[in-house]
Design a protein around this motif. Sequence first.
Motif, PDB file in Angstrom:
ATOM      1  N   GLN A 113       0.712  -1.192  -0.060  1.00 60.00           N
ATOM      2  CA  GLN A 113       0.018  -0.215   0.046  1.00 60.00           C
ATOM      3  C   GLN A 113       0.782   1.325  -0.089  1.00 60.00           C
ATOM      4  O   GLN A 113       0.229   2.306   0.203  1.00 60.00           O
ATOM      5  CB  GLN A 113      -0.852  -0.039   1.178  1.00 60.00           C
ATOM      6  CG  GLN A 113      -1.684  -1.014   1.380  1.00 60.00           C
ATOM      7  CD  GLN A 113      -2.727  -1.136   2.598  1.00 60.00           C
ATOM      8  OE1 GLN A 113      -3.339   0.125   2.942  1.00 60.00           O
ATOM      9  NE2 GLN A 113      -3.018  -2.196   3.136  1.00 60.00           N
ATOM     10  N   GLY A 114       2.229   1.138  -0.227  1.00 59.79           N
ATOM     11  CA  GLY A 114       3.114   2.161  -0.160  1.00 59.79           C
ATOM     12  C   GLY A 114       3.161   2.797   1.216  1.00 59.79           C
ATOM     13  O   GLY A 114       3.796   3.969   1.427  1.00 59.79           O
ATOM     14  N   LEU A 115       3.120   2.026   2.150  1.00 64.80           N
ATOM     15  CA  LEU A 115       3.511   2.793   3.672  1.00 64.80           C
ATOM     16  C   LEU A 115       5.011   2.512   3.865  1.00 64.80           C
ATOM     17  O   LEU A 115       5.363   3.540   4.546  1.00 64.80           O
ATOM     18  CB  LEU A 115       2.869   1.790   4.601  1.00 64.80           C
ATOM     19  CG  LEU A 115       1.204   1.565   4.332  1.00 64.80           C
ATOM     20  CD1 LEU A 115       0.818   0.909   5.745  1.00 64.80           C
ATOM     21  CD2 LEU A 115       0.564   3.154   4.420  1.00 64.80           C
ATOM     22  N   GLY A 116       5.764   1.717   3.477  1.00 69.15           N
ATOM     23  CA  GLY A 116       7.201   1.766   3.584  1.00 69.15           C
ATOM     24  C   GLY A 116       7.621   3.078   2.970  1.00 69.15           C
ATOM     25  O   GLY A 116       8.482   3.970   3.541  1.00 69.15           O
ATOM     26  N   ALA A 117       7.247   3.502   1.833  1.00 69.81           N
ATOM     27  CA  ALA A 117       7.513   4.708   0.944  1.00 69.81           C
ATOM     28  C   ALA A 117       7.018   5.821   1.868  1.00 69.81           C
ATOM     29  O   ALA A 117       7.829   7.067   1.953  1.00 69.81           O
ATOM     30  CB  ALA A 117       7.013   4.763  -0.269  1.00 69.81           C
ATOM     31  N   LYS A 118       5.869   5.780   2.487  1.00 70.97           N
ATOM     32  CA  LYS A 118       5.424   6.996   3.266  1.00 70.97           C
ATOM     33  C   LYS A 118       6.402   7.272   4.542  1.00 70.97           C
ATOM     34  O   LYS A 118       6.604   8.405   4.740  1.00 70.97           O
ATOM     35  CB  LYS A 118       4.034   6.670   3.781  1.00 70.97           C
ATOM     36  CG  LYS A 118       2.812   6.942   3.000  1.00 70.97           C
ATOM     37  CD  LYS A 118       1.372   6.805   3.841  1.00 70.97           C
ATOM     38  CE  LYS A 118       0.301   6.826   2.592  1.00 70.97           C
ATOM     39  NZ  LYS A 118       0.118   8.165   1.971  1.00 70.97           N
ATOM     40  N   LEU A 119       6.916   6.114   5.207  1.00 70.63           N
ATOM     41  CA  LEU A 119       7.757   6.374   6.314  1.00 70.63           C
ATOM     42  C   LEU A 119       8.932   7.028   5.798  1.00 70.63           C
ATOM     43  O   LEU A 119       9.513   7.911   6.485  1.00 70.63           O
ATOM     44  CB  LEU A 119       7.868   4.882   6.553  1.00 70.63           C
ATOM     45  CG  LEU A 119       6.909   4.301   7.670  1.00 70.63           C
ATOM     46  CD1 LEU A 119       7.308   2.776   7.829  1.00 70.63           C
ATOM     47  CD2 LEU A 119       6.824   5.064   9.024  1.00 70.63           C
ATOM     48  N   ILE A 120       9.595   6.201   4.790  1.00 69.88           N
ATOM     49  CA  ILE A 120      11.225   7.079   4.210  1.00 69.88           C
ATOM     50  C   ILE A 120      10.583   8.458   3.703  1.00 69.88           C
ATOM     51  O   ILE A 120      11.589   9.319   4.060  1.00 69.88           O
ATOM     52  CB  ILE A 120      11.477   6.254   3.025  1.00 69.88           C
ATOM     53  CG1 ILE A 120      11.835   4.729   3.582  1.00 69.88           C
ATOM     54  CG2 ILE A 120      12.703   6.975   2.461  1.00 69.88           C
ATOM     55  CD1 ILE A 120      12.861   4.778   4.838  1.00 69.88           C
ATOM     56  N   GLU A 121       9.575   8.807   3.402  1.00 71.59           N
ATOM     57  CA  GLU A 121       9.343   9.934   2.766  1.00 71.59           C
ATOM     58  C   GLU A 121       9.027  11.181   4.122  1.00 71.59           C
ATOM     59  O   GLU A 121       9.812  12.125   4.311  1.00 71.59           O
ATOM     60  CB  GLU A 121       7.996  10.361   1.911  1.00 71.59           C
ATOM     61  CG  GLU A 121       7.679  11.756   1.671  1.00 71.59           C
ATOM     62  CD  GLU A 121       6.493  11.841   1.161  1.00 71.59           C
ATOM     63  OE1 GLU A 121       5.567  12.784   1.165  1.00 71.59           O
ATOM     64  OE2 GLU A 121       5.621  10.670   0.249  1.00 71.59           O
ATOM     65  N   HIS A 122       8.423  10.709   5.042  1.00 74.72           N
ATOM     66  CA  HIS A 122       8.425  11.477   6.440  1.00 74.72           C
ATOM     67  C   HIS A 122       9.862  11.421   7.075  1.00 74.72           C
ATOM     68  O   HIS A 122      10.011  12.656   7.521  1.00 74.72           O
ATOM     69  CB  HIS A 122       7.374  10.761   7.227  1.00 74.72           C
ATOM     70  CG  HIS A 122       6.071  10.915   7.153  1.00 74.72           C
ATOM     71  ND1 HIS A 122       5.477  12.247   7.220  1.00 74.72           N
ATOM     72  CD2 HIS A 122       5.012   9.962   6.808  1.00 74.72           C
ATOM     73  CE1 HIS A 122       3.991  11.903   6.614  1.00 74.72           C
ATOM     74  NE2 HIS A 122       3.808  10.736   6.269  1.00 74.72           N
ATOM     75  N   VAL A 123      10.539  10.645   7.008  1.00 78.85           N
ATOM     76  CA  VAL A 123      12.023  10.694   7.794  1.00 78.85           C
ATOM     77  C   VAL A 123      12.748  11.771   6.821  1.00 78.85           C
ATOM     78  O   VAL A 123      13.179  12.624   7.323  1.00 78.85           O
ATOM     79  CB  VAL A 123      12.603   9.331   7.556  1.00 78.85           C
ATOM     80  CG1 VAL A 123      14.129   9.583   7.897  1.00 78.85           C
ATOM     81  CG2 VAL A 123      12.122   8.443   8.634  1.00 78.85           C
ATOM     82  N   THR A 124      12.782  11.688   5.595  1.00 77.12           N
ATOM     83  CA  THR A 124      13.729  12.457   4.599  1.00 77.12           C
ATOM     84  C   THR A 124      12.980  13.890   4.397  1.00 77.12           C
ATOM     85  O   THR A 124      13.935  14.832   4.317  1.00 77.12           O
ATOM     86  CB  THR A 124      14.007  11.907   3.183  1.00 77.12           C
ATOM     87  OG1 THR A 124      12.483  11.552   2.737  1.00 77.12           O
ATOM     88  CG2 THR A 124      14.643  10.528   3.377  1.00 77.12           C
ATOM     89  N   THR A 125      12.016  13.956   4.717  1.00 84.14           N
ATOM     90  CA  THR A 125      11.271  15.483   4.844  1.00 84.14           C
ATOM     91  C   THR A 125      11.171  16.052   5.950  1.00 84.14           C
ATOM     92  O   THR A 125      10.843  17.302   6.094  1.00 84.14           O
ATOM     93  CB  THR A 125      10.026  15.621   4.201  1.00 84.14           C
ATOM     94  OG1 THR A 125       9.063  14.759   4.506  1.00 84.14           O
ATOM     95  CG2 THR A 125      10.085  15.052   2.493  1.00 84.14           C
ATOM     96  N   HIS A 126      11.345  15.437   7.158  1.00 88.65           N
ATOM     97  CA  HIS A 126      11.199  15.833   8.541  1.00 88.65           C
ATOM     98  C   HIS A 126      12.208  17.158   8.449  1.00 88.65           C
ATOM     99  O   HIS A 126      13.230  17.032   8.168  1.00 88.65           O
ATOM    100  CB  HIS A 126      11.911  14.978   9.502  1.00 88.65           C
ATOM    101  CG  HIS A 126      11.627  15.444  10.926  1.00 88.65           C
ATOM    102  ND1 HIS A 126      12.282  16.205  11.535  1.00 88.65           N
ATOM    103  CD2 HIS A 126      10.608  15.138  11.811  1.00 88.65           C
ATOM    104  CE1 HIS A 126      12.033  16.327  12.698  1.00 88.65           C
ATOM    105  NE2 HIS A 126      10.840  15.777  13.066  1.00 88.65           N
TER     106      HIS A 126
END
Length: 140
Positions: free
Chosen positions: A83-96
């Motif tokens: 469902q793209g949740l891994g991508a969401k996690l990485i996006e939240h980390v890298t854009t924090h």
Amino acid sequence: MFTVIHQLTSAQVEQLHQMYLQEWWSNKRALADVSPLLANSDLLFGLWDEEAQRLAGFCRVLTDWVYRAIVFDVIVAADYRGQGLGAKLIEHVTTHPRIAQVECIQLFCTPEMQPFYEKHGFGQAEQLLMVRPCEVRSRE
């Protein structure tokens, strides 16, 4: 719909532990170790499924806030994968806001996960990884 959370309740800690028990790389982790693991991490990113009242995904970051940040424990519950949740996690980390300013964000992954992380801007390190093995401790 998933909400990003940065702290885990005791029930969410137990859910995270159950997720750890399902993976080869974390299935020896004791529940008693999870709370200190979280307390000693600099940032936590959980994906909370409000409707199901479940932790769907998680990762954590250790950092000096200037030069290095390392992402650990990127994990998505088996029934939430695809469902793209891994991508969401990485996006939240890298854009924090604080992590985005760090010179270098690192992580470890298995060869089959390399294409996934490459899509998110990670590349293979030029440096040789050195590891000092530690005795595996038994926690019961």
